[in-house]
Design a protein around this motif. Structure first.
Motif, mmCIF file in Angstrom:
data_model
loop_
_atom_site.group_PDB
_atom_site.id
_atom_site.type_symbol
_atom_site.label_atom_id
_atom_site.label_comp_id
_atom_site.label_asym_id
_atom_site.label_seq_id
_atom_site.Cartn_x
_atom_site.Cartn_y
_atom_site.Cartn_z
ATOM 1 N N SER A 33 0.723 -1.364 -0.013
ATOM 2 C CA SER A 33 -0.016 -0.098 0.101
ATOM 3 C C SER A 33 0.883 1.258 -0.043
ATOM 4 O O SER A 33 0.546 2.283 -0.761
ATOM 5 C CB SER A 33 -1.038 0.139 1.159
ATOM 6 O OG SER A 33 -1.534 1.167 1.342
ATOM 7 N N ASP A 34 2.022 1.202 0.805
ATOM 8 C CA ASP A 34 2.860 2.569 0.751
ATOM 9 C C ASP A 34 3.575 2.612 -0.438
ATOM 10 O O ASP A 34 3.621 3.900 -0.996
ATOM 11 C CB ASP A 34 4.061 2.110 1.841
ATOM 12 C CG ASP A 34 3.255 2.434 3.396
ATOM 13 O OD1 ASP A 34 2.062 2.611 3.491
ATOM 14 O OD2 ASP A 34 3.851 1.876 4.397
ATOM 15 N N ASN A 35 3.845 1.467 -1.039
ATOM 16 C CA ASN A 35 4.455 1.560 -2.330
ATOM 17 C C ASN A 35 3.843 2.164 -3.419
ATOM 18 O O ASN A 35 4.080 3.155 -4.087
ATOM 19 C CB ASN A 35 5.195 0.042 -2.639
ATOM 20 C CG ASN A 35 6.032 0.346 -3.900
ATOM 21 O OD1 ASN A 35 6.346 1.234 -4.331
ATOM 22 N ND2 ASN A 35 6.090 -0.929 -4.444
ATOM 23 N N THR A 36 2.500 1.646 -3.505
ATOM 24 C CA THR A 36 1.377 2.142 -4.440
ATOM 25 C C THR A 36 1.106 3.620 -4.214
ATOM 26 O O THR A 36 1.151 4.385 -5.105
ATOM 27 C CB THR A 36 -0.007 1.364 -4.319
ATOM 28 O OG1 THR A 36 0.249 -0.021 -4.267
ATOM 29 C CG2 THR A 36 -0.866 1.948 -5.131
ATOM 30 N N MET A 37 0.983 4.067 -3.048
ATOM 31 C CA MET A 37 0.711 5.601 -2.601
ATOM 32 C C MET A 37 1.987 6.299 -2.989
ATOM 33 O O MET A 37 1.874 7.610 -3.704
ATOM 34 C CB MET A 37 0.344 5.682 -0.965
ATOM 35 C CG MET A 37 -0.923 5.248 -0.748
ATOM 36 S SD MET A 37 -1.273 5.376 1.105
ATOM 37 C CE MET A 37 -0.461 6.604 1.700
ATOM 38 N N ALA A 38 3.282 5.975 -2.919
ATOM 39 C CA ALA A 38 4.355 6.636 -3.249
ATOM 40 C C ALA A 38 4.485 6.730 -4.887
ATOM 41 O O ALA A 38 4.849 7.655 -5.268
ATOM 42 C CB ALA A 38 5.661 6.110 -2.643
ATOM 43 N N MET A 39 4.010 5.753 -5.490
ATOM 44 C CA MET A 39 3.935 5.614 -6.999
ATOM 45 C C MET A 39 3.011 6.617 -7.422
ATOM 46 O O MET A 39 3.364 7.345 -8.356
ATOM 47 C CB MET A 39 3.919 4.201 -7.524
ATOM 48 C CG MET A 39 4.917 3.213 -7.368
ATOM 49 S SD MET A 39 6.444 3.701 -7.964
ATOM 50 C CE MET A 39 6.068 2.966 -9.683
ATOM 51 N N GLU A 40 1.782 6.742 -6.750
ATOM 52 C CA GLU A 40 0.888 7.694 -7.195
ATOM 53 C C GLU A 40 1.407 9.258 -6.872
ATOM 54 O O GLU A 40 1.216 10.011 -7.857
ATOM 55 C CB GLU A 40 -0.356 7.307 -6.633
ATOM 56 C CG GLU A 40 -1.323 6.330 -6.866
ATOM 57 C CD GLU A 40 -2.264 5.885 -5.892
ATOM 58 O OE1 GLU A 40 -2.426 6.580 -5.014
ATOM 59 O OE2 GLU A 40 -3.135 4.818 -6.326
ATOM 60 N N ILE A 96 4.717 10.335 -6.788
ATOM 61 C CA ILE A 96 5.719 10.321 -7.890
ATOM 62 C C ILE A 96 4.783 10.970 -9.368
ATOM 63 O O ILE A 96 5.415 11.596 -9.672
ATOM 64 C CB ILE A 96 6.441 9.016 -7.721
ATOM 65 C CG1 ILE A 96 7.583 9.011 -6.783
ATOM 66 C CG2 ILE A 96 7.366 9.342 -9.176
ATOM 67 C CD1 ILE A 96 8.306 7.758 -6.689
ATOM 68 N N ALA A 97 3.849 10.066 -9.742
ATOM 69 C CA ALA A 97 3.583 10.366 -10.903
ATOM 70 C C ALA A 97 2.832 11.787 -10.821
ATOM 71 O O ALA A 97 2.755 12.372 -11.859
ATOM 72 C CB ALA A 97 2.086 9.307 -11.080
ATOM 73 N N ALA A 98 1.938 12.175 -9.736
ATOM 74 C CA ALA A 98 1.411 13.397 -9.742
ATOM 75 C C ALA A 98 2.354 14.646 -9.718
ATOM 76 O O ALA A 98 2.227 15.722 -10.283
ATOM 77 C CB ALA A 98 0.631 13.557 -8.315
ATOM 78 N N MET A 99 3.758 14.350 -9.172
ATOM 79 C CA MET A 99 4.485 15.446 -8.859
ATOM 80 C C MET A 99 5.407 15.456 -10.314
ATOM 81 O O MET A 99 5.634 16.257 -10.638
ATOM 82 C CB MET A 99 5.691 14.984 -7.996
ATOM 83 C CG MET A 99 5.456 15.079 -6.549
ATOM 84 S SD MET A 99 6.330 14.508 -5.409
ATOM 85 C CE MET A 99 7.319 15.861 -5.182
ATOM 86 N N GLU A 100 5.436 14.256 -11.114
ATOM 87 C CA GLU A 100 6.041 14.391 -12.452
ATOM 88 C C GLU A 100 4.980 15.125 -13.394
ATOM 89 O O GLU A 100 5.258 15.919 -14.246
ATOM 90 C CB GLU A 100 6.211 12.898 -13.014
ATOM 91 C CG GLU A 100 7.256 12.351 -12.377
ATOM 92 C CD GLU A 100 7.729 10.943 -12.980
ATOM 93 O OE1 GLU A 100 6.594 10.260 -13.373
ATOM 94 O OE2 GLU A 100 8.606 10.163 -12.663
ATOM 95 N N SER A 101 3.847 14.846 -13.238
ATOM 96 C CA SER A 101 2.681 15.628 -14.123
ATOM 97 C C SER A 101 2.922 17.191 -13.737
ATOM 98 O O SER A 101 2.752 18.074 -14.647
ATOM 99 C CB SER A 101 1.470 15.191 -13.632
ATOM 100 O OG SER A 101 0.404 15.922 -14.330
#
Length: 165
Positions: free
Chosen positions: A90-97, A99-104
């Motif tokens: 769950s933590d990994n999924t939240m971190a990936m999300e 990161i994706a938001a920050m990249e956007s």
């Protein structure tokens, strides 16, 4: 080979077009006759378990308190490990999300920055800059002998620490 297999092989060798030689019966048609299963079951001898085997089976069927406690502890440890694994996932999924938001957001900011830069560059009138530099600020073009060529490094600029000859 057992005696039954030997006899069967012997009968096969002696078979020709459904007929057999010897004490065998004649076979009609191309299907096998049904066997009487009830006689085969009745003929099998019933094995009796020894006293030791029976005791071992009864002992295996019962569970002692220690074994039950061991299994309960093992299940708790397994549950703890699985819960920890799910939390990490769950933590990994939240971190990936995140990161994706920050990249956007970074891509949006780069796009806005490039648009602003293009707008700023397109609004600059170079002739007006030249006029202001010459007339208002008193700047003039370099004359011959004022420009000194210096062998520079790989950098875009050269730092001057002392007066040049």
């Amino acid at each position: 080979m057992t005696a039954r297999q030997v006899r069967t092989n012997h009968q096969r060798r002696n078979t020709y077009d459904g007929r057999t030689r010897g004490n065998s019966s004649y076979v009609y048609g191309n299907t096998v006759r049904r066997l009487d299963v009830t006689t085969a079951i009745e003929e099998e001898p019933i094995k009796k378990l020894s006293h030791t085997a029976r005791k071992n089976r009864e002992k295996a069927a019962r569970m002692s308190l220690g074994y039950v406690l061991f299994l309960a502890m093992a299940m708790m440890v397994a549950a703890g490990v699985l819960i920890g694994y799910i939390r990490l996932q769950s933590d990994n999924t939240m971190a990936m999300e995140k990161i994706a938001a920050m990249e956007s957001e970074l891509n949006d900011l780069r796009l806005k920055n490039n648009e602003e830069y293009s707008r700023a560059v397109s609004n600059v009138d170079l002739e007006e800059v030249k006029r202001i530099a010459i007339e208002e600020l008193g700047m003039k073009y370099a004359e011959e002998g004022q420009v000194i060529k210096v062998e520079g490094a790989k950098d875009d600029y050269v730092r001057q620490y002392t007066e040049m000859p």
